[in-house]
Design an enzyme around this catalytic site. Structure first.
Site, PDB file in Angstrom:
ATOM      1  N   GLU A 169      93.285  48.040 -30.737  1.00  0.00           N
ATOM      2  CA  GLU A 169      93.989  47.455 -29.374  1.00  0.00           C
ATOM      3  C   GLU A 169      95.251  47.969 -29.080  1.00  0.00           C
ATOM      4  O   GLU A 169      95.917  48.496 -29.719  1.00  0.00           O
ATOM      5  CB  GLU A 169      93.903  46.068 -29.763  1.00  0.00           C
ATOM      6  CG  GLU A 169      92.483  45.387 -30.008  1.00  0.00           C
ATOM      7  CD  GLU A 169      92.774  43.750 -30.198  1.00  0.00           C
ATOM      8  OE1 GLU A 169      93.833  43.327 -29.940  1.00  0.00           O
ATOM      9  OE2 GLU A 169      91.633  43.128 -30.709  1.00  0.00           O
ATOM     10  N   HIS A 214      91.067  40.412 -25.754  1.00  0.00           N
ATOM     11  CA  HIS A 214      92.115  39.768 -26.713  1.00  0.00           C
ATOM     12  C   HIS A 214      92.815  38.848 -26.019  1.00  0.00           C
ATOM     13  O   HIS A 214      94.278  38.629 -25.805  1.00  0.00           O
ATOM     14  CB  HIS A 214      92.930  40.775 -27.630  1.00  0.00           C
ATOM     15  CG  HIS A 214      93.013  39.975 -28.921  1.00  0.00           C
ATOM     16  ND1 HIS A 214      93.679  40.713 -30.027  1.00  0.00           N
ATOM     17  CD2 HIS A 214      93.523  38.596 -29.195  1.00  0.00           C
ATOM     18  CE1 HIS A 214      93.930  39.712 -30.746  1.00  0.00           C
ATOM     19  NE2 HIS A 214      93.883  38.533 -30.495  1.00  0.00           N
ATOM     20  N   ARG A 238      89.398  38.126 -35.428  1.00  0.00           N
ATOM     21  CA  ARG A 238      89.975  39.468 -35.904  1.00  0.00           C
ATOM     22  C   ARG A 238      88.675  40.277 -36.206  1.00  0.00           C
ATOM     23  O   ARG A 238      87.954  40.079 -36.905  1.00  0.00           O
ATOM     24  CB  ARG A 238      90.532  39.296 -37.164  1.00  0.00           C
ATOM     25  CG  ARG A 238      92.226  38.714 -36.830  1.00  0.00           C
ATOM     26  CD  ARG A 238      92.918  39.257 -35.857  1.00  0.00           C
ATOM     27  NE  ARG A 238      94.191  38.483 -35.732  1.00  0.00           N
ATOM     28  CZ  ARG A 238      94.545  37.530 -34.790  1.00  0.00           C
ATOM     29  NH1 ARG A 238      93.361  37.181 -34.021  1.00  0.00           N
ATOM     30  NH2 ARG A 238      95.590  37.012 -34.722  1.00  0.00           N
TER      31      ARG A 238
END
Length: 317
Positions: free
Chosen positions: A263, A283, A234
């Site tokens: 994001e 991601h 993260r």
């Protein structure tokens, strides 16, 4: 018939999973990014349940104002910072969590480690532009991998590293350090030593209050100028603005990132995308068919269980 909505399915991937369509008692609909999908407002207003794809969707006051009929939120994997559990309880919305697998994230971490050390992506891109052997990468064998956090993903990454003859050292909680010792790994004398002596550092802590901003600018400036930082966990684990400042100083010399403060990133001029010393991926640590199979099978079974009248798995009663 309960309406189950899956928001922020950027790839429309969930429409291909039979698990989500095999029970005719439910209508399951996926949405693209909810800030871009023209159907989002209407469908969210009618939704009886949501299935969330990891932490993509922030469940807060603003979001819940759009979901007046919502009764259940089924999280793929474990519930994290994206859901305000107390607010959901206040609104009478049950929250359940599912299961997942560490394999996809661990494999992507290893891919980024080798790609970074070998300078693989930049070599391929240069070849497309008519150049030949522009980079002098290196091997991972004999180098020291530092793992910050030693849960399921960190343990798999350690296993891969040892298979490639890397030295592995671990830093983190007392539990992480003790387990690392039991597995025959190095635990440095200090946090500073961990950052100074690692050729690659990969982050594998959960993002909770105690770990937010845990990796500081000072930590990063102790890294070698030849070192690589990998983050598939993260972005919030790193102190705000610390990484780009440290990269400007050359410590670390390179970073490979699968996670970002905001994001998704739609802006092709984002500062991290413009850096020659950063490799970015969107991601995708958990975004694989096999991982989704596990996530959505568990999440949908949790929906079926709740609407059958069994709320024993609700975590915010």
């Amino acid at each position: 018939m309960p309406l189950v909505v899956i928001p922020d399915d950027y790839q429309h991937a969930t429409k291909h999973f039979q698990t989500l369509s095999q029970n005719s008692d439910f209508e399951v609909i996926h949405l693209d990014a909810i800030d871009r999908d023209p159907k989002a407002e209407e469908l969210l207003s009618k939704a009886d349940a949501l299935i969330l794809i990891r932490e993509r969707t922030l469940i807060d006051e603003k979001f819940l104002s759009k979901t007046p009929n919502l009764k259940l939120i089924s999280q793929t994997g474990k519930v994290a910072y994206n859901i305000d559990l107390a607010l959901c309880k206040q609104r009478g919305i049950a929250v359940v969590e599912g299961t997942g697998s560490p394999i996809a994230a661990a494999e992507l971490t290893w891919l980024l480690i080798q790609s970074s050390i070998r300078r693989f992506v930049s070599s391929v891109e240069a070849m497309k532009k008519g150049y030949w052997q522009t980079e002098l990468g290196d091997t991972v064998a004999g180098k020291t991998l530092g793992i910050l956090g030693y849960g399921k993903i960190g343990q798999l990454v350690a296993k891969y590293a040892r298979a490639f003859d890397m030295k592995v050292q671990v830093w983190g909680s007392a539990r992480a350090q003790e387990q690392a010792r039991q597995h025959g790994l190095i635990v440095p004398h200090s946090r500073e030593e961990f950052f100074k002596t690692s050729d690659v550092i990969t982050l594998h802590q959960r993002l909770v209050k105690e770990t937010t901003g845990n990796v500081t600018f000072s930590d990063l400036t102790h890294m070698k100028n030849s070192a690589v930082l990998i983050n598939t966990a993260r972005a919030g684990l790193i102190e705000a603005d610390a990484l780009e400042k440290a990269l400007d100083l050359g410590t670390p010399g390179f970073a490979a990132l699968d996670v970002f403060d905001i994001e998704p990133i739609w802006d092709i001029n984002h500062s991290l995308l413009k850096r020659d010393n950063v490799l970015c991926s969107p991601h995708i640590g958990y975004v694989t068919k096999s991982c989704y199979d596990i996530y959505f099978d568990s999440a949908f079974k949790n929906v079926e269980k709740y609407f059958s009248g069994d709320d024993s798995h609700v975590i915010n009663k």
